[in-house]
Design an enzyme around this catalytic site. Structure first.
Site, mmCIF file in Angstrom:
data_model
loop_
_atom_site.group_PDB
_atom_site.id
_atom_site.type_symbol
_atom_site.label_atom_id
_atom_site.label_comp_id
_atom_site.label_asym_id
_atom_site.label_seq_id
_atom_site.Cartn_x
_atom_site.Cartn_y
_atom_site.Cartn_z
ATOM 1 N N GLY A 1 0.787 -1.227 0.000
ATOM 2 C CA GLY A 1 0.000 0.000 0.000
ATOM 3 C C GLY A 1 0.815 1.270 0.000
ATOM 4 N N ARG B 1 -3.328 -11.688 -2.795
ATOM 5 C CA ARG B 1 -4.728 -11.366 -2.509
ATOM 6 C C ARG B 1 -5.369 -10.834 -3.777
ATOM 7 N NH1 ARG B 1 -4.168 -5.904 -2.812
ATOM 8 N NH2 ARG B 1 -2.243 -5.003 -2.016
ATOM 9 N N ILE C 1 14.784 1.367 -10.976
ATOM 10 C CA ILE C 1 14.632 1.303 -12.424
ATOM 11 C C ILE C 1 13.854 2.547 -12.835
ATOM 12 C CG2 ILE C 1 13.808 -0.068 -14.362
ATOM 13 C CD1 ILE C 1 15.958 -1.430 -12.629
ATOM 14 N N GLU D 1 3.956 -8.502 -9.725
ATOM 15 C CA GLU D 1 4.210 -7.135 -10.162
ATOM 16 C C GLU D 1 5.637 -6.985 -10.688
ATOM 17 O OE1 GLU D 1 2.766 -4.060 -7.732
ATOM 18 O OE2 GLU D 1 0.899 -5.104 -7.237
ATOM 19 N N VAL E 1 -7.275 -4.200 -5.746
ATOM 20 C CA VAL E 1 -8.287 -3.160 -5.924
ATOM 21 C C VAL E 1 -8.704 -3.077 -7.394
ATOM 22 C CG1 VAL E 1 -8.744 -0.672 -5.763
ATOM 23 C CG2 VAL E 1 -7.413 -1.811 -3.966
#
Length: 455
Positions: free
Chosen positions: A164, A293, A203, A275, A296
């Protein structure tokens, strides 16, 4: 199939899960704090039970109270949504010990992939490219200075147990390192109860690309394509889209294959997201982290793939195979999501809790969805996240999706609180965004600079 599940969350994601469960014929139990007594998810669930006071540490993070609620109501499984306890391996392990199914990966896999340092080590074993960085946890500024010198600036400091956008700092040189490390470590300790840090070479410029994966207990793992989440402010996503305009056919195959390889390596079950950071100049991508999980931004993937991710979560947790195989997954059109928050963009995005005196959510037409737990007369409590809705659109192509989002945001009308709707409308209309010409630095360094000049 489960007879009843408990949703250990609040807001729009709790509403989303309740709706998916109801369509599967599964009963639902909502939990709520005293501040959420009148929340929409409380009204929509078949049952509702209060788990504590307004403070999340005493309610939505209170494991004992939540597990007691599950036992008292006869819930067979718990869906954690996102945030709160969704990536807490201790909670997942307690569910396992009490014979309550945790709708997510096992505690073992969560420990392996939820901790960023462990995840890096596993991805190296799996042959997935990772950014150069520290080998293990970094606890002191002396360690940080030494490692940063070896890696080279600029670097990113990240909380090992983070998420988050918490516990993250960009550091350009040695002069910035010590104060940044101390601030990030303190933030991580307060947010996660764990001040362990790690360091990565930055990066830059980069695209933030994530791949949605699904796995079941029979060993099947598939991907549902990628999302571009590069429009961020303070490491928090603001707008997401799928597919990414920065990726061509060959690179798309490579990055999705790497994500599936990563999930297979850890025998991943349920929904998750791998990711990556993409260096557009070289075409190379690097593993960043895994979210164990539902995300959003999962609705954009649902629009382009036609797969209901939350329903798949529930089915997989029940022991069912995935309802689709990789060869069955096809991608159609383009989807965009804008996060609508009760906040004031003109005042450094300060939260704007209060009573909603009037609310009109955009509707009408094919390919428009609004996920929200708001209604007229509802008072937004000041204790939780400021997101009040997600507007998601789908078009045959990116231009159609952009125009549909502009139309939807123009219709969005909320009175009583300040929101970021106008900010999102300006962002989605910006020439750089319309052209797909942006990276992770664009919103903070370019768009906001011009936006704030308008004051």
């Amino acid at each position: 199939m489960f007879n009843k599940i408990l949703i250990a969350n609040r807001g729009e994601i709790a509403v989303r899960i309740i709706r998916a469960a109801r369509e599967l014929g599964v009963g639902t139990v909502a939990i709520y704090s005293t501040a959420d007594r009148d929340a929409l998810h409380v009204h929509l669930a078949d049952e509702a039970i209060c788990v504590g006071p307004a403070r999340s540490t005493e309610s939505y993070l209170n494991m004992n109270n939540i597990l007691s609620a599950a036992v008292a109501t006869g819930a067979q499984a718990i869906h954690p949504g996102f945030g709160f306890l969704s990536e807490n391996s201790k909670f997942a392990r307690l569910c396992e010990e009490m014979n309550i199914k945790f709708i997510g990966p096992s505690a073992k896999v969560m420990d392996m992939m939820g901790d960023k340092i462990n995840a890096r080590a596993e991805m190296i074993k799996a042959g997935v490219p990772v950014t150069p960085g520290s080998e293990g946890e970094v606890h002191t500024t002396d360690e940080a200075v030494k490692i940063a010198e070896e890696i080279g600036y600029p670097i990113m400091l990240k909380a090992s147990a983070g998420g988050g956008g918490k516990g993250i700092r960009k550091v350009n040189n040695v002069e910035e390192l010590v104060p940044a490390f101390e601030a990030a470590q303190a933030e991580a300790q307060a947010a996660f109860g764990n001040g362990a840090m790690f360091i990565e070479r930055m990066i830059f410029p980069a695209r933030h690309i994530e791949v949605q994966i699904l796995g079941d207990s029979q060993g099947n793992v598939i991907h549902l394509g990628e999302r571009d989440c590069s429009l961020q402010r303070n490491n928090q996503k603001v707008l997401e889209e799928s597919p990414s305009v920065a990726i061509g056919h060959t690179l798309r195959q490579e990055i999705t294959a790497a994500a599936v390889k990563a999930a297979q390596h850890v025998s991943y079950e349920n929904a998750g997201t791998i990711e990556f950071l993409l260096d557009e100049s070289s075409g190379k991508f690097y593993f960043m982290e895994m979210n164990t999980r539902v995300q959003v931004e999962h609705p954009v993937t649902e629009f382009v793939s036609g797969v209901d991710i939350v329903k798949e979560q529930i089915r997989v947790a029940n022991g069912n195979e995935l309802s689709v195989k990789q060869e069955d997954v096809t991608f159609s059109g383009h989807a965009i999501e804008c996060r609508i928050n009760a906040e004031n963009p003109k005042f450094n995005f300060a939260p704007s809790p209060g009573k909603i005196t009037n609310l009109f959510l955009p509707s009408g037409g094919v390919g428009l969805r609004v996920d929200s737990a708001m209604y007229s007369g509802y008072s937004i409590p000041p204790y939780y996240d400021s997101m009040i809705a997600k507007v998601i659109v789908h078009g045959e192509n990116r231009f159609e999706a952009l125009m549909k989002m502009q139309r939807a945001l123009l219709e969005f009308d909320v009175e009583g609180v300040i929101t970021n709707v106008d900010f999102q409308l300006e962002l989605i209309s910006d020439p750089h965004v319309v052209a797909g010409d942006y990276d992770t630095s664009f919103l903070g360094n370019v768009f906001l600079t011009e936006y704030q000049k308008e004051d």
